[in-house]
Motif scaffolding. Structure first.
Motif, mmCIF file in Angstrom:
data_model
loop_
_atom_site.group_PDB
_atom_site.id
_atom_site.type_symbol
_atom_site.label_atom_id
_atom_site.label_comp_id
_atom_site.label_asym_id
_atom_site.label_seq_id
_atom_site.Cartn_x
_atom_site.Cartn_y
_atom_site.Cartn_z
ATOM 1 N N ILE A 79 23.015 -0.680 17.330
ATOM 2 C CA ILE A 79 24.119 -0.376 18.246
ATOM 3 C C ILE A 79 23.617 0.090 19.622
ATOM 4 O O ILE A 79 24.054 -0.410 20.658
ATOM 5 N N ILE A 84 30.790 1.554 18.172
ATOM 6 C CA ILE A 84 31.118 0.168 17.795
ATOM 7 C C ILE A 84 32.106 -0.435 18.803
ATOM 8 O O ILE A 84 31.985 -1.595 19.177
ATOM 9 N N CYS A 101 33.146 1.415 8.985
ATOM 10 C CA CYS A 101 33.090 2.685 8.248
ATOM 11 C C CYS A 101 33.337 3.874 9.167
ATOM 12 O O CYS A 101 33.667 4.962 8.710
ATOM 13 N N GLY A 102 33.132 3.710 10.451
ATOM 14 C CA GLY A 102 33.400 4.771 11.420
ATOM 15 C C GLY A 102 32.285 5.799 11.552
ATOM 16 O O GLY A 102 32.395 6.748 12.339
ATOM 17 N N CYS A 141 29.704 -5.409 11.243
ATOM 18 C CA CYS A 141 30.370 -4.111 11.072
ATOM 19 C C CYS A 141 31.355 -4.115 9.899
ATOM 20 O O CYS A 141 32.172 -5.023 9.764
ATOM 21 N N ILE A 142 31.288 -3.071 9.057
ATOM 22 C CA ILE A 142 32.267 -2.946 7.955
ATOM 23 C C ILE A 142 33.277 -1.840 8.269
ATOM 24 O O ILE A 142 33.975 -1.379 7.382
ATOM 25 N N CYS A 173 24.221 3.533 10.702
ATOM 26 C CA CYS A 173 24.970 2.299 10.417
ATOM 27 C C CYS A 173 24.528 1.681 9.075
ATOM 28 O O CYS A 173 23.350 1.375 8.891
ATOM 29 N N PRO A 174 25.468 1.479 8.154
ATOM 30 C CA PRO A 174 25.085 0.986 6.817
ATOM 31 C C PRO A 174 24.642 -0.472 6.815
ATOM 32 O O PRO A 174 24.015 -0.913 5.865
ATOM 33 N N ILE A 193 23.203 -2.297 12.247
ATOM 34 C CA ILE A 193 23.461 -2.890 13.567
ATOM 35 C C ILE A 193 22.679 -2.070 14.596
ATOM 36 O O ILE A 193 22.718 -0.835 14.572
ATOM 37 N N CYS A 222 29.392 5.642 12.933
ATOM 38 C CA CYS A 222 28.781 5.701 14.268
ATOM 39 C C CYS A 222 29.651 6.529 15.212
ATOM 40 O O CYS A 222 29.146 7.171 16.138
HETATM 41 S S1 SF4 Z 1 28.371 2.625 11.577
HETATM 42 FE FE1 SF4 Z 1 28.027 0.403 11.632
HETATM 43 S S2 SF4 Z 1 29.410 -0.416 10.081
HETATM 44 FE FE2 SF4 Z 1 30.105 1.647 10.506
HETATM 45 S S3 SF4 Z 1 31.694 1.398 12.109
HETATM 46 FE FE3 SF4 Z 1 29.776 1.795 13.156
HETATM 47 S S4 SF4 Z 1 28.925 -0.239 13.593
HETATM 48 FE FE4 SF4 Z 1 30.516 -0.503 12.021
#
Ligand code: SF4
Length: 459
Positions: free
Chosen positions: A369, A333, A307-308, A304-305, A363-364, A367, A310
């Motif tokens: 999720i 996340i 980015c928010g 995870c980076i 998700c970039p 993941i 998700c």
């Molecule tokens: S979209 Fe992926 S990278 Fe971005 S916050 Fe959610 S889990 Fe993390």
């Protein structure tokens, strides 16, 4: 330890209808902007593949890259510390501050320091901690944790912010003009930057090859936090490593596009050595990450980076607000990270999902999720962490679904109930579904009845 009751906390959030609608709209707007930006890059899917591969490679060689990062940072004149857990992290930071007689610390946004509960730890020891990110400062002044990892005060209306500032920093509580509010915060924070003896940042990325910490902001507050004080500290989760500086471009191109729908953050700062006459420290923090790395089904969450995206796309998060998760990390996340900290306390969270897979799609770093959320549900059931009501409901549902005859009877009874029972019986306090929406009307004929009537008679 008491379980977080996400459903209960959410029901309070949605009672404030104007806030709930605004929250939903604002986050969906971010999602739409994200779609526009990602679609404008023909190589978007290729970038996702690369980002995922770089992260997976780094995580599977993490010990080597951590050693390389430490050696490079030390060669640049940075003192590197290792923290096994939150307590060690806080202790290291406090000892550094105490040794330098620090009374005020200016701090840029860092979810890791939230995870470690650093602020109360330092404040209890007489150190004033000033958050310098606008959203984070609003939350600090209102004595609330961030509700979103990128937009900490996203659940607040402008009028709420005016009220908080009026109450805490003496501005006009009836003036909710955004420029007025932003300038008020600026004027309030500037003297702290000038007077603070120490500054602190988190890390978006840590480059093993160069020992650099990279921070992406839109306000420049990380730079001020690091450029003015004589003592500077960066808290870095060990999963933030990437091997080489050339890899950074992949993530920088995706991070802000995916988070806020803007091509890039206003400022991307690289910190790599102390300024002459100053001290710089890195604290590399594990706090459960090594253990997660060893979890066959869940280690991918370390890619995870933050980015928010998700969260912005999740229908449950948008309609329940981040604070209802009762954890540092919320939304999809959070739902897959939080149980690794405390399975029982966060055992309700993986059920706060429709499993629609939208989180996985945006998700970039690719993941999986929603698959991890589903897997957590199985783990929670296997480890007997389901609340009794849910356990019994599932047991009954299992019996009904295992018997075609019982299933048909149940469907027909429910359809008849919805069509004929008085509203007061359907919309009662036990019907959580009916609190915010109408129960959909039952079809006149079930699919099976239609099939038997039109395609054959086999029962
Ligand atoms: S979209 Fe992926 S990278 Fe971005 S916050 Fe959610 S889990 Fe993390």
């Amino acid at each position: 330890m008491k379980r977080i009751d996400h459903a209960e906390a959410s029901s309070k959030f949605i009672e404030a209808t104007d806030h709930a609608e605004f929250h939903d709209r604002r986050l969906w707007d971010l999602r739409k902007k994200r779609d526009r930006e990602s679609e404008s890059l023909p190589e978007w899917q290729e970038l996702r593949g690369l980002a995922s591969a770089i992260k997976e490679h780094t995580l599977t060689h993490l010990a080597d890259y951590l050693e390389q990062f430490e050696a490079a940072a030390q060669a640049n004149g940075i003192v590197v510390h290792w923290a096994r857990d939150a307590a060690e992290h806080n202790q290291i930071v406090h000892e550094l501050l105490a040794a330098h007689g620090v009374k005020t610390l200016v701090k840029a946004k860092s979810m890791l320091t939230e995870e470690c509960d650093l602020r109360p730890f330092l404040e209890n020891r007489g150190i004033l901690v000033v958050e310098t990110d606008l959203g984070e400062r609003i939350q600090q002044l209102d004595d609330e944790p961030p509700s979103h990892i990128v937009v900490p005060a996203v659940h607040k209306l402008r009028t709420d912010v005016a009220e908080v500032f009026g109450r805490t920093i003496g501005t006009d509580p009836t003036n909710s003009d955004v420029h007025y509010l932003a300038e008020s915060q600026r004027q309030n924070t500037r003297p702290h930057f000038v007077g603070a003896e120490a500054g602190m940042i988190g890390a978006n990325f840590a480059v093993a090859e160069t020992g650099t910490v990279v921070v992406c902001t839109n306000e420049g507050n990380a730079d001020l936090s690091m450029h003015l004080p004589k003592l500077t500290i960066a808290s870095i989760g060990i999963e933030k490593l990437i091997p080489r500086i050339e890899h950074l471009g992949v993530f920088i191109r995706m991070l802000s596009r995916n988070a806020l729908g803007s091509p890039i953050t206003q400022i991307t700062s690289h910190f790599r050595a102390p300024r002459p006459g100053t001290e710089m420290h890195y604290v590399l923090v594990d706090n459960g990450r090594s253990e997660r790395l060893g979890m066959e089904d869940f280690w991918y969450s370390l890619k995870c980076i933050r980015c928010g995206a998700c969260m912005n796309t999740c229908p449950v998060y948008r309609r329940s607000g981040g604070l209802s998760y009762g954890a540092t990390y919320s939304g999809p996340i959070g739902v897959i990270i939080d149980p690794t900290f405390n399975l029982r306390k966060y055992s309700n969270l993986p059920f706060a999902s429709t499993l629609n897979g939208s989180c996985t799609n945006v998700c970039p770093v690719k993941i999986n999720i929603h698959e991890q959320i589903y897997k957590w549900r199985q783990v929670i059931a296997e480890r007997h962490q389901l609340p009794m009501v849910k356990r019994e409901a599932m047991r009954m549902a299992g019996k009904v679904l295992a018997s075609p005859k019982m299933y048909r009877l149940a469907v027909e009874a429910a359809a008849a109930g919805i069509s004929h029972l008085p509203r007061t019986l359907i919309y009662n306090p036990f019907n959580a579904w009916g609190k915010q929406r109408e129960v959909p009307g039952a079809a006149k004929q079930t699919f099976r009845q239609w099939y038997v009537a039109n395609r054959g008679t086999k029962q």
